[in-house]
Scaffold this active site. Structure first.
Site, PDB file in Angstrom:
ATOM      1  N   ASN A   1       0.872  -0.969  -0.036  1.00 35.09           N
ATOM      2  CA  ASN A   1      -0.584   0.344  -0.037  1.00 35.09           C
ATOM      3  C   ASN A   1       1.068   1.631   0.103  1.00 35.09           C
ATOM      4  OD1 ASN A   1       1.062   0.390   2.104  1.00 35.09           O
ATOM      5  ND2 ASN A   1      -0.830  -0.706   3.812  1.00 35.09           N
ATOM      6  N   GLN A   2       0.452   2.207   0.244  1.00 34.96           N
ATOM      7  CA  GLN A   2       1.393   3.494  -0.244  1.00 34.96           C
ATOM      8  C   GLN A   2       2.150   3.573   0.839  1.00 34.96           C
ATOM      9  OE1 GLN A   2      -1.006   7.340  -0.523  1.00 34.96           O
ATOM     10  NE2 GLN A   2       0.668   9.063   0.294  1.00 34.96           N
ATOM     11  N   PHE A   3       1.453   2.911   2.354  1.00 35.82           N
ATOM     12  CA  PHE A   3       2.473   3.701   3.585  1.00 35.82           C
ATOM     13  C   PHE A   3       3.611   2.637   3.209  1.00 35.82           C
ATOM     14  CE2 PHE A   3       3.022   2.273   7.927  1.00 35.82           C
ATOM     15  CZ  PHE A   3       3.748   2.981   8.687  1.00 35.82           C
TER      16      PHE A   3
ATOM     17  N   SER B   1      -3.294   0.866  -2.681  1.00 33.24           N
ATOM     18  CA  SER B   1      -4.267   1.764  -1.992  1.00 33.24           C
ATOM     19  C   SER B   1      -3.299   3.256  -1.921  1.00 33.24           C
ATOM     20  CB  SER B   1      -4.963   0.980  -1.034  1.00 33.24           C
ATOM     21  OG  SER B   1      -4.093   1.018   0.112  1.00 33.24           O
TER      22      SER B   1
ATOM     23  N   VAL C   1     -15.141   2.299   0.163  1.00 34.98           N
ATOM     24  CA  VAL C   1     -16.757   0.796   1.382  1.00 34.98           C
ATOM     25  C   VAL C   1     -16.439   1.464   2.763  1.00 34.98           C
ATOM     26  CG1 VAL C   1     -17.515  -0.671   2.048  1.00 34.98           C
ATOM     27  CG2 VAL C   1     -16.690  -0.499  -0.598  1.00 34.98           C
TER      28      VAL C   1
ATOM     29  N   THR D   1      -8.051  -8.076   2.557  1.00 32.67           N
ATOM     30  CA  THR D   1      -8.472  -7.499   1.663  1.00 32.67           C
ATOM     31  C   THR D   1      -6.843  -7.372   0.870  1.00 32.67           C
ATOM     32  OG1 THR D   1      -7.996  -5.703   2.614  1.00 32.67           O
ATOM     33  CG2 THR D   1     -10.820  -5.869   1.472  1.00 32.67           C
TER      34      THR D   1
ATOM     35  N   ASP E   1      -4.671  -9.736   1.077  1.00 34.06           N
ATOM     36  CA  ASP E   1      -4.194 -11.124   1.271  1.00 34.06           C
ATOM     37  C   ASP E   1      -5.406 -11.621  -0.332  1.00 34.06           C
ATOM     38  OD1 ASP E   1      -2.673 -11.591   3.656  1.00 34.06           O
ATOM     39  OD2 ASP E   1      -4.667 -10.829   4.426  1.00 34.06           O
TER      40      ASP E   1
END
Length: 285
Positions: free
Chosen positions: A123-125, A160, A199, A206, A208
Protein backbone atom coordinates in the site's frame (compact mmCIF):
# COMPACT_ATOMS: atom_id res chain seq x y z
CA UNK A 1 -6.26 -19.22 -6.13
CA UNK A 2 -7.80 -22.68 -5.98
CA UNK A 3 -11.09 -21.35 -7.34
CA UNK A 4 -9.10 -19.87 -10.23
CA UNK A 5 -7.55 -23.25 -11.03
CA UNK A 6 -4.23 -23.21 -9.18
CA UNK A 7 -2.84 -26.15 -7.20
CA UNK A 8 -1.82 -24.59 -3.89
CA UNK A 9 0.48 -25.89 -1.15
CA UNK A 10 -0.26 -23.71 1.86
CA UNK A 11 2.15 -22.98 4.69
CA UNK A 12 0.67 -20.92 7.52
CA UNK A 13 3.08 -18.25 8.74
CA UNK A 14 0.78 -17.95 11.75
CA UNK A 15 -1.85 -20.34 13.04
CA UNK A 16 -4.38 -18.19 14.86
CA UNK A 17 -7.88 -18.81 16.14
CA UNK A 18 -9.02 -15.81 14.08
CA UNK A 19 -7.53 -12.74 12.43
CA UNK A 20 -6.04 -9.97 14.53
CA UNK A 21 -8.83 -7.50 13.75
CA UNK A 22 -10.74 -9.09 16.66
CA UNK A 23 -10.23 -8.00 20.26
CA UNK A 24 -8.65 -11.38 21.15
CA UNK A 25 -6.73 -14.08 19.36
CA UNK A 26 -4.84 -17.21 20.35
CA UNK A 27 -2.38 -19.33 18.48
CA UNK A 28 1.16 -19.82 17.27
CA UNK A 29 3.66 -17.99 15.08
CA UNK A 30 5.73 -20.29 12.86
CA UNK A 31 9.49 -19.79 13.21
CA UNK A 32 12.17 -20.24 10.57
CA UNK A 33 13.17 -23.72 11.76
CA UNK A 34 9.59 -24.94 11.46
CA UNK A 35 9.28 -23.43 7.97
CA UNK A 36 12.59 -25.02 6.96
CA UNK A 37 11.42 -28.42 8.22
CA UNK A 38 8.23 -28.23 6.13
CA UNK A 39 10.23 -27.23 3.06
CA UNK A 40 12.68 -30.10 3.64
CA UNK A 41 9.74 -32.52 3.56
CA UNK A 42 8.64 -31.17 0.16
CA UNK A 43 12.22 -31.38 -1.10
CA UNK A 44 12.72 -35.00 0.04
CA UNK A 45 9.67 -35.98 -2.02
CA UNK A 46 10.94 -33.91 -4.97
CA UNK A 47 7.68 -31.94 -5.10
CA UNK A 48 9.37 -28.57 -4.65
CA UNK A 49 8.99 -27.40 -8.21
CA UNK A 50 6.67 -24.39 -8.24
CA UNK A 51 5.55 -21.79 -10.77
CA UNK A 52 4.70 -19.19 -8.12
CA UNK A 53 5.41 -18.32 -4.51
CA UNK A 54 3.09 -15.90 -2.72
CA UNK A 55 3.85 -14.46 0.71
CA UNK A 56 1.92 -12.09 2.96
CA UNK A 57 1.61 -11.45 6.68
CA UNK A 58 4.70 -12.43 8.69
CA UNK A 59 5.84 -11.34 12.13
CA UNK A 60 9.31 -12.83 12.41
CA UNK A 61 12.56 -11.67 10.77
CA UNK A 62 14.24 -15.09 10.69
CA UNK A 63 11.12 -16.56 9.08
CA UNK A 64 11.29 -13.87 6.40
CA UNK A 65 15.00 -14.50 5.82
CA UNK A 66 14.22 -18.22 5.45
CA UNK A 67 11.54 -17.37 2.84
CA UNK A 68 14.25 -15.59 0.81
CA UNK A 69 16.54 -18.66 0.98
CA UNK A 70 13.70 -20.93 -0.13
CA UNK A 71 12.66 -18.61 -2.99
CA UNK A 72 16.25 -18.46 -4.23
CA UNK A 73 16.51 -22.25 -4.15
CA UNK A 74 13.16 -22.65 -5.93
CA UNK A 75 14.31 -20.21 -8.61
CA UNK A 76 17.35 -22.40 -9.24
CA UNK A 77 14.96 -25.32 -9.78
CA UNK A 78 12.70 -23.24 -12.02
CA UNK A 79 14.23 -20.01 -13.37
CA UNK A 80 10.75 -18.92 -14.54
CA UNK A 81 9.30 -19.00 -11.02
CA UNK A 82 7.47 -15.79 -10.15
CA UNK A 83 7.62 -14.62 -6.54
CA UNK A 84 4.67 -12.42 -5.54
CA UNK A 85 5.32 -10.57 -2.29
CA UNK A 86 2.79 -8.56 -0.33
CA UNK A 87 5.14 -6.69 2.05
CA UNK A 88 2.67 -6.48 4.93
CA UNK A 89 4.01 -3.94 7.41
CA UNK A 90 1.42 -1.30 8.21
CA UNK A 91 -1.09 1.22 6.94
CA UNK A 92 -2.42 4.73 7.36
CA UNK A 93 -5.34 5.65 9.57
CA UNK A 94 -6.65 9.21 9.32
CA UNK A 95 -3.54 10.21 7.43
CA UNK A 96 -1.11 8.83 10.03
CA UNK A 97 0.94 5.76 9.13
CA UNK A 98 1.92 3.10 11.65
CA UNK A 99 3.46 -0.36 11.53
CA UNK A 100 1.55 -3.36 12.83
CA UNK A 101 4.48 -5.78 12.60
CA UNK A 102 7.83 -5.49 14.47
CA UNK A 103 9.94 -2.63 13.07
CA UNK A 104 12.94 -4.90 12.42
CA UNK A 105 11.04 -6.50 9.52
CA UNK A 106 11.49 -3.37 7.39
CA UNK A 107 15.23 -3.76 6.62
CA UNK A 108 14.70 -7.46 5.81
CA UNK A 109 11.90 -6.64 3.36
CA UNK A 110 13.87 -3.76 1.84
CA UNK A 111 17.31 -5.38 1.57
CA UNK A 112 16.52 -9.08 1.09
CA UNK A 113 12.92 -9.79 0.14
CA UNK A 114 12.04 -7.10 -2.42
CA UNK A 115 15.23 -7.73 -4.46
CA UNK A 116 14.17 -11.38 -5.11
CA UNK A 117 10.47 -10.54 -5.69
CA UNK A 118 8.98 -10.27 -9.20
CA UNK A 119 5.64 -8.71 -8.22
CA UNK A 120 5.07 -6.59 -5.10
CA UNK A 121 1.78 -5.19 -3.79
CA UNK A 122 2.54 -2.58 -1.10
CA UNK A 123 0.00 0.00 0.00
CA UNK A 124 1.15 3.64 -0.08
CA UNK A 125 2.55 3.57 3.47
CA UNK A 126 4.55 0.38 2.76
CA UNK A 127 5.89 1.79 -0.52
CA UNK A 128 7.03 4.88 1.40
CA UNK A 129 8.71 2.73 4.08
CA UNK A 130 10.56 0.62 1.49
CA UNK A 131 11.93 3.61 -0.43
CA UNK A 132 12.25 6.15 2.39
CA UNK A 133 10.32 8.61 0.24
CA UNK A 134 6.94 10.22 0.96
CA UNK A 135 4.17 10.28 -1.66
CA UNK A 136 2.17 13.49 -1.96
CA UNK A 137 1.36 13.50 -5.68
CA UNK A 138 0.89 11.02 -8.50
CA UNK A 139 4.30 12.08 -9.84
CA UNK A 140 5.85 11.11 -6.46
CA UNK A 141 4.07 7.75 -6.64
CA UNK A 142 5.41 7.02 -10.14
CA UNK A 143 8.94 7.90 -8.97
CA UNK A 144 8.55 5.66 -5.91
CA UNK A 145 7.42 2.81 -8.20
CA UNK A 146 10.54 3.40 -10.32
CA UNK A 147 12.67 3.18 -7.15
CA UNK A 148 10.94 -0.10 -6.30
CA UNK A 149 11.56 -1.43 -9.86
CA UNK A 150 15.23 -0.54 -9.42
CA UNK A 151 15.29 -2.76 -6.30
CA UNK A 152 14.24 -5.79 -8.38
CA UNK A 153 10.52 -6.34 -9.06
CA UNK A 154 9.17 -6.14 -12.63
CA UNK A 155 5.65 -5.38 -11.44
CA UNK A 156 4.72 -2.94 -8.68
CA UNK A 157 1.14 -2.26 -7.67
CA UNK A 158 0.42 0.32 -4.96
CA UNK A 159 -2.86 -1.21 -3.84
CA UNK A 160 -4.26 1.86 -2.10
CA UNK A 161 -3.22 5.45 -1.56
CA UNK A 162 -4.57 8.70 -0.18
CA UNK A 163 -3.96 10.57 -3.42
CA UNK A 164 -6.79 12.80 -4.62
CA UNK A 165 -9.04 10.92 -7.04
CA UNK A 166 -10.50 12.74 -10.02
CA UNK A 167 -13.88 11.17 -9.22
CA UNK A 168 -13.86 12.74 -5.74
CA UNK A 169 -13.13 11.93 -2.10
CA UNK A 170 -15.25 8.79 -2.09
CA UNK A 171 -12.75 7.04 -4.37
CA UNK A 172 -9.48 5.29 -3.64
CA UNK A 173 -6.56 5.36 -6.05
CA UNK A 174 -4.44 2.32 -6.90
CA UNK A 175 -1.45 2.55 -9.24
CA UNK A 176 0.37 -0.13 -11.19
CA UNK A 177 3.65 -0.24 -13.09
CA UNK A 178 5.07 -3.09 -15.17
CA UNK A 179 8.60 -2.82 -16.50
CA UNK A 180 9.89 -5.31 -19.02
CA UNK A 181 13.33 -5.47 -20.62
CA UNK A 182 13.13 -6.80 -24.19
CA UNK A 183 15.75 -9.11 -25.70
CA UNK A 184 17.48 -6.14 -27.37
CA UNK A 185 17.84 -4.41 -23.99
CA UNK A 186 15.14 -1.78 -24.46
CA UNK A 187 12.80 -1.17 -21.57
CA UNK A 188 9.04 -0.89 -21.83
CA UNK A 189 7.08 0.46 -18.89
CA UNK A 190 3.31 0.18 -18.68
CA UNK A 191 1.62 2.27 -16.00
CA UNK A 192 -1.99 2.40 -14.93
CA UNK A 193 -4.22 4.20 -12.46
CA UNK A 194 -7.48 2.90 -11.02
CA UNK A 195 -10.13 4.69 -8.98
CA UNK A 196 -12.49 2.48 -7.02
CA UNK A 197 -15.33 3.43 -4.65
CA UNK A 198 -14.37 3.56 -0.97
CA UNK A 199 -16.36 1.26 1.28
CA UNK A 200 -16.91 2.74 4.74
CA UNK A 201 -15.76 -0.13 6.97
CA UNK A 202 -12.56 -1.74 8.20
CA UNK A 203 -12.03 -5.07 6.48
CA UNK A 204 -9.29 -7.57 7.29
CA UNK A 205 -7.74 -9.71 4.55
CA UNK A 206 -8.30 -7.41 1.59
CA UNK A 207 -4.56 -7.19 0.90
CA UNK A 208 -4.27 -10.98 0.87
CA UNK A 209 -7.20 -11.28 -1.50
CA UNK A 210 -5.73 -8.57 -3.76
CA UNK A 211 -2.29 -10.22 -3.96
CA UNK A 212 -3.73 -13.68 -4.67
CA UNK A 213 -6.03 -12.42 -7.43
CA UNK A 214 -3.30 -10.27 -8.96
CA UNK A 215 -1.10 -13.38 -9.13
CA UNK A 216 -3.87 -15.29 -10.90
CA UNK A 217 -4.84 -12.54 -13.35
CA UNK A 218 -1.23 -11.61 -14.25
CA UNK A 219 -0.72 -15.33 -14.97
CA UNK A 220 -3.72 -15.32 -17.29
CA UNK A 221 -2.82 -11.91 -18.84
CA UNK A 222 1.00 -11.83 -18.57
CA UNK A 223 1.58 -8.79 -20.75
CA UNK A 224 -1.49 -6.81 -19.87
CA UNK A 225 -1.29 -5.20 -16.45
CA UNK A 226 -4.38 -3.11 -17.27
CA UNK A 227 -6.69 -6.12 -17.68
CA UNK A 228 -5.11 -8.02 -14.77
CA UNK A 229 -5.68 -5.04 -12.45
CA UNK A 230 -9.20 -4.38 -13.73
CA UNK A 231 -10.21 -7.97 -12.99
CA UNK A 232 -8.50 -7.92 -9.58
CA UNK A 233 -9.96 -4.61 -8.42
CA UNK A 234 -13.42 -5.34 -9.86
CA UNK A 235 -13.56 -8.69 -8.06
CA UNK A 236 -12.47 -6.91 -4.85
CA UNK A 237 -15.33 -4.46 -5.25
CA UNK A 238 -17.86 -7.28 -5.72
CA UNK A 239 -16.58 -9.03 -2.57
CA UNK A 240 -16.52 -5.83 -0.46
CA UNK A 241 -19.98 -4.67 -1.58
CA UNK A 242 -21.44 -8.09 -0.82
CA UNK A 243 -19.66 -8.14 2.56
CA UNK A 244 -20.83 -4.69 3.69
CA UNK A 245 -24.39 -5.37 2.57
CA UNK A 246 -24.51 -8.63 4.49
CA UNK A 247 -22.78 -7.11 7.55
CA UNK A 248 -25.32 -4.28 7.76
CA UNK A 249 -28.21 -6.72 7.61
CA UNK A 250 -26.66 -8.81 10.41
CA UNK A 251 -25.86 -5.78 12.58
CA UNK A 252 -29.39 -4.42 12.26
CA UNK A 253 -30.59 -0.87 11.58
CA UNK A 254 -28.33 1.84 13.00
CA UNK A 255 -25.75 -0.55 14.51
CA UNK A 256 -22.10 -0.67 13.49
CA UNK A 257 -21.06 -4.11 12.14
CA UNK A 258 -18.48 -5.96 14.25
CA UNK A 259 -15.40 -7.94 13.14
CA UNK A 260 -17.31 -11.20 12.77
CA UNK A 261 -20.02 -9.59 10.62
CA UNK A 262 -17.33 -7.95 8.43
CA UNK A 263 -15.57 -11.24 7.57
CA UNK A 264 -15.07 -11.17 3.79
CA UNK A 265 -17.84 -13.04 1.96
CA UNK A 266 -15.44 -15.19 -0.02
CA UNK A 267 -17.52 -18.33 -0.50
CA UNK A 268 -20.59 -16.31 -1.50
CA UNK A 269 -18.43 -14.44 -4.06
CA UNK A 270 -17.10 -17.52 -5.84
CA UNK A 271 -18.63 -16.57 -9.21
CA UNK A 272 -17.27 -13.00 -8.99
CA UNK A 273 -13.79 -14.33 -8.23
CA UNK A 274 -13.91 -16.78 -11.15
CA UNK A 275 -15.29 -14.33 -13.67
CA UNK A 276 -15.49 -10.76 -12.39
CA UNK A 277 -17.73 -8.33 -14.20
CA UNK A 278 -15.46 -5.34 -14.87
CA UNK A 279 -16.88 -2.46 -12.84
CA UNK A 280 -13.62 -0.57 -12.29
CA UNK A 281 -11.67 0.51 -15.36
CA UNK A 282 -7.95 1.34 -15.43
CA UNK A 283 -6.53 4.43 -17.10
CA UNK A 284 -3.24 3.94 -18.93
CA UNK A 285 -0.81 6.68 -17.93
Amino acid sequence: LQVLGFEVDTVNSVQFSNHTGYAHWKGQVLNSDELHELYEGLKLNKVNRYDYVLTGYTRDTSFLAMVVDIVQELKQQNPNLVYVCDPVMGDKWNGEGSMYVPKDLLPVYRDKVVPVADIITPNQFEAELLTGRKIYTEKDALEVMDMLHAMGPETVVITSSDLQASLGNDYLIALGSHRKTKADGTRITQRIRMESPKVDAVFVGTGDLFAAMLLAWTHKHPNNLKVACEKTVSAMQHVLQRTIKSAKVQAGEGNKPNSAQLELRMVQSKKDIENPEIIVKATVL
